[in-house]
Design a protein around this motif. Structure first.
Motif, PDB file in Angstrom:
ATOM      1  N   TYR A  30       6.757  46.263  78.512  1.00  0.00           N
ATOM      2  CA  TYR A  30       5.844  47.411  78.484  1.00  0.00           C
ATOM      3  C   TYR A  30       6.468  48.625  77.812  1.00  0.00           C
ATOM      4  O   TYR A  30       5.781  49.620  77.586  1.00  0.00           O
ATOM      5  CB  TYR A  30       5.448  47.816  79.918  1.00  0.00           C
ATOM      6  CG  TYR A  30       5.206  46.640  80.835  1.00  0.00           C
ATOM      7  CD1 TYR A  30       4.123  45.787  80.634  1.00  0.00           C
ATOM      8  CD2 TYR A  30       6.067  46.364  81.896  1.00  0.00           C
ATOM      9  CE1 TYR A  30       3.911  44.699  81.472  1.00  0.00           C
ATOM     10  CE2 TYR A  30       5.855  45.292  82.736  1.00  0.00           C
ATOM     11  CZ  TYR A  30       4.775  44.454  82.519  1.00  0.00           C
ATOM     12  OH  TYR A  30       4.563  43.380  83.343  1.00  0.00           O
ATOM     13  N   ASP A  49      -1.257  42.991  81.160  1.00  0.00           N
ATOM     14  CA  ASP A  49      -1.972  43.992  81.961  1.00  0.00           C
ATOM     15  C   ASP A  49      -1.335  44.137  83.345  1.00  0.00           C
ATOM     16  O   ASP A  49      -1.703  45.032  84.102  1.00  0.00           O
ATOM     17  CB  ASP A  49      -3.460  43.673  82.068  1.00  0.00           C
ATOM     18  CG  ASP A  49      -3.763  42.321  82.707  1.00  0.00           C
ATOM     19  OD1 ASP A  49      -2.812  41.579  83.040  1.00  0.00           O
ATOM     20  OD2 ASP A  49      -4.957  41.997  82.863  1.00  0.00           O
ATOM     21  N   SER A  50      -0.328  43.322  83.629  1.00  0.00           N
ATOM     22  CA  SER A  50       0.485  43.524  84.832  1.00  0.00           C
ATOM     23  C   SER A  50       1.168  44.886  84.823  1.00  0.00           C
ATOM     24  O   SER A  50       1.652  45.353  85.855  1.00  0.00           O
ATOM     25  CB  SER A  50       1.546  42.416  84.952  1.00  0.00           C
ATOM     26  OG  SER A  50       2.260  42.265  83.735  1.00  0.00           O
ATOM     27  N   GLY A  52      -0.210  47.573  84.892  1.00  0.00           N
ATOM     28  CA  GLY A  52      -0.909  48.424  85.846  1.00  0.00           C
ATOM     29  C   GLY A  52      -0.247  48.427  87.207  1.00  0.00           C
ATOM     30  O   GLY A  52      -0.137  49.469  87.866  1.00  0.00           O
ATOM     31  N   THR A  61      -4.671  44.385  88.582  1.00  0.00           N
ATOM     32  CA  THR A  61      -4.780  44.651  87.140  1.00  0.00           C
ATOM     33  C   THR A  61      -6.145  45.203  86.751  1.00  0.00           C
ATOM     34  O   THR A  61      -6.348  45.556  85.584  1.00  0.00           O
ATOM     35  CB  THR A  61      -4.534  43.358  86.338  1.00  0.00           C
ATOM     36  OG1 THR A  61      -5.539  42.392  86.671  1.00  0.00           O
ATOM     37  CG2 THR A  61      -3.157  42.780  86.637  1.00  0.00           C
ATOM     38  N   VAL A  64      -6.620  48.623  84.727  1.00  0.00           N
ATOM     39  CA  VAL A  64      -5.954  48.817  83.441  1.00  0.00           C
ATOM     40  C   VAL A  64      -6.999  49.067  82.349  1.00  0.00           C
ATOM     41  O   VAL A  64      -8.039  48.412  82.304  1.00  0.00           O
ATOM     42  CB  VAL A  64      -5.085  47.600  83.092  1.00  0.00           C
ATOM     43  CG1 VAL A  64      -4.487  47.734  81.698  1.00  0.00           C
ATOM     44  CG2 VAL A  64      -3.978  47.445  84.131  1.00  0.00           C
ATOM     45  N   THR A  65      -6.710  50.002  81.459  1.00  0.00           N
ATOM     46  CA  THR A  65      -7.660  50.397  80.422  1.00  0.00           C
ATOM     47  C   THR A  65      -7.169  49.989  79.039  1.00  0.00           C
ATOM     48  O   THR A  65      -5.994  49.673  78.835  1.00  0.00           O
ATOM     49  CB  THR A  65      -7.864  51.917  80.430  1.00  0.00           C
ATOM     50  OG1 THR A  65      -6.617  52.549  80.077  1.00  0.00           O
ATOM     51  CG2 THR A  65      -8.307  52.403  81.808  1.00  0.00           C
ATOM     52  N   MET A  69      -3.262  49.762  77.321  1.00  0.00           N
ATOM     53  CA  MET A  69      -2.751  48.612  76.575  1.00  0.00           C
ATOM     54  C   MET A  69      -2.321  49.013  75.172  1.00  0.00           C
ATOM     55  O   MET A  69      -1.313  48.517  74.652  1.00  0.00           O
ATOM     56  CB  MET A  69      -3.793  47.497  76.520  1.00  0.00           C
ATOM     57  CG  MET A  69      -4.165  46.912  77.883  1.00  0.00           C
ATOM     58  SD  MET A  69      -2.743  46.442  78.908  1.00  0.00           S
ATOM     59  CE  MET A  69      -1.932  45.222  77.875  1.00  0.00           C
ATOM     60  N   ASP A  88      -2.464  41.689  76.117  1.00  0.00           N
ATOM     61  CA  ASP A  88      -3.552  41.318  77.019  1.00  0.00           C
ATOM     62  C   ASP A  88      -4.788  42.175  76.756  1.00  0.00           C
ATOM     63  O   ASP A  88      -4.690  43.392  76.561  1.00  0.00           O
ATOM     64  CB  ASP A  88      -3.130  41.553  78.475  1.00  0.00           C
ATOM     65  CG  ASP A  88      -2.671  40.286  79.166  1.00  0.00           C
ATOM     66  OD1 ASP A  88      -3.006  39.183  78.689  1.00  0.00           O
ATOM     67  OD2 ASP A  88      -1.969  40.400  80.183  1.00  0.00           O
ATOM     68  N   PRO A  90      -7.699  43.943  78.558  1.00  0.00           N
ATOM     69  CA  PRO A  90      -7.897  44.341  79.945  1.00  0.00           C
ATOM     70  C   PRO A  90      -9.276  43.982  80.469  1.00  0.00           C
ATOM     71  O   PRO A  90     -10.210  43.721  79.703  1.00  0.00           O
ATOM     72  CB  PRO A  90      -7.699  45.863  79.898  1.00  0.00           C
ATOM     73  CG  PRO A  90      -8.070  46.241  78.511  1.00  0.00           C
ATOM     74  CD  PRO A  90      -7.635  45.095  77.640  1.00  0.00           C
ATOM     75  N   GLN A 148      -7.500  38.874  86.863  1.00  0.00           N
ATOM     76  CA  GLN A 148      -8.651  39.764  86.739  1.00  0.00           C
ATOM     77  C   GLN A 148      -9.850  39.275  87.554  1.00  0.00           C
ATOM     78  O   GLN A 148     -10.811  40.006  87.752  1.00  0.00           O
ATOM     79  CB  GLN A 148      -9.039  39.919  85.266  1.00  0.00           C
ATOM     80  CG  GLN A 148      -7.998  40.628  84.428  1.00  0.00           C
ATOM     81  CD  GLN A 148      -8.346  40.660  82.952  1.00  0.00           C
ATOM     82  OE1 GLN A 148      -9.428  40.245  82.543  1.00  0.00           O
ATOM     83  NE2 GLN A 148      -7.424  41.147  82.130  1.00  0.00           N
TER      84      GLN A 148
END
Length: 275
Positions: A30, A49-50, A52, A61, A64-65, A69, A88, A90, A148
């Motif tokens: 990240y 997206d982990s 988040g 997750t 997450v937006t 990302m 990813d 989201p 998700q």
């Protein structure tokens, strides 16, 4: 061919061609420093997206937006030169229609320089995968436990047991036929993961699946012991940096309160040396 021997980052077709060969190595990243540490050792790096949960303290997750990302994708891209970057998609950015998925996938790739996107879902996402691939968006699929969808799955449960096995096999075949270049198998019984790996034509990337998969991925903060809120069964801690970091912070706090830090060697004289 190992990641350390490559001079340029692989493309999705290179990852696909690793099917049945030397296991594919992947981790999430990240930030730029973390990406730099894994660039020599991973075949691809996932901006998951982990992020988040790991960096932003979200409970799942789902919050997450796209903006998150893109931001983290750009950061990771600055640290990579040898590993391929996958980002990813989201929650809420691709499920509505294939056209929505294309618009958002195009943004992720254009804004971050990613080599591919990853999205969750099997048979019900096959049309979307095919739509993206036909328009120049390489797709890594993700089946089994799809984080998700935890609200409909009833939590972080193993997927593919008993009468679910045939459905998961069908999911794997559907994403293969749709044109995905690889598929993540998350929290899937080992025997089923081995069966899927043997029967589909694209690489399987295991996380809580089987050593027989074509590759493996872990959340880097899990395997380094940085994220300690919980530890999934499938995680092996290859380091305990969270514990070591907390000990270092305590030592710092103790020295500050005792006025042992900063010591003379950490401070500056009124005149420069030699003047």
């Amino acid at each position: 061919m190992s990641a350390t021997a490559r001079k340029t980052a692989p493309m999705p077709d290179d990852i696909r061609a690793m099917k049945g060969g030397t296991p594919i190595v992947s981790l999430t990243a990240y930030t730029t420093p973390m990406a730099q540490m894994m660039d020599d050792h991973c075949d691809f790096v996932l901006v998951g997206d982990s992020v988040g949960m790991v960096l932003h303290g979200l409970p799942s997750t789902l919050g997450v937006t796209m903006e998150m990302m893109v931001m983290h994708g750009r950061a990771v891209a600055r640290g990579l030169s040898k590993a391929m970057m996958v980002v990813d998609m989201p929650f809420g950015s691709y499920e509505e229609t294939p056209a929505q998925a294309f618009r958002n996938a195009a943004i992720l790739m254009a804004e971050t320089g990613a080599g591919a996107v990853k999205l969750e879902g099997g048979q019900h996402m096959a049309d979307t995968i095919a739509f993206l691939v036909a328009r120049g968006i390489p797709v890594m699929a993700h089946i089994g436990l799809t984080p998700q969808s935890i609200n409909t799955l009833g939590g972080y449960k193993v997927q593919g047991r008993d009468d679910q096995a045939d459905m998961l096999m069908a999911d794997a075949q559907a994403v293969t036929d749709a044109g995905a270049f690889s598929v993540v198998l998350e929290k899937v019984p080992a025997r089923l993961a081995d069966r899927i790996t043997a029967e589909i034509a694209i690489p399987t990337i295991g996380i809580g699946a089987s050593a027989g998969c074509d590759g493996q991925i872990l959340v880097v903060d899990d395997m380094l012991g940085l994220f300690t809120t919980f530890k999934p069964k499938f995680v092996k801690r290859f380091g305990n940096l969270g514990r070591d970091g907390e000990a270092a912070i305590k030592a710092y706090a103790d020295e500050v309160r005792a006025r042992h830090f900063p010591a003379p060697e950490h401070t500056f004289a009124e005149k420069a040396p030699g003047k």
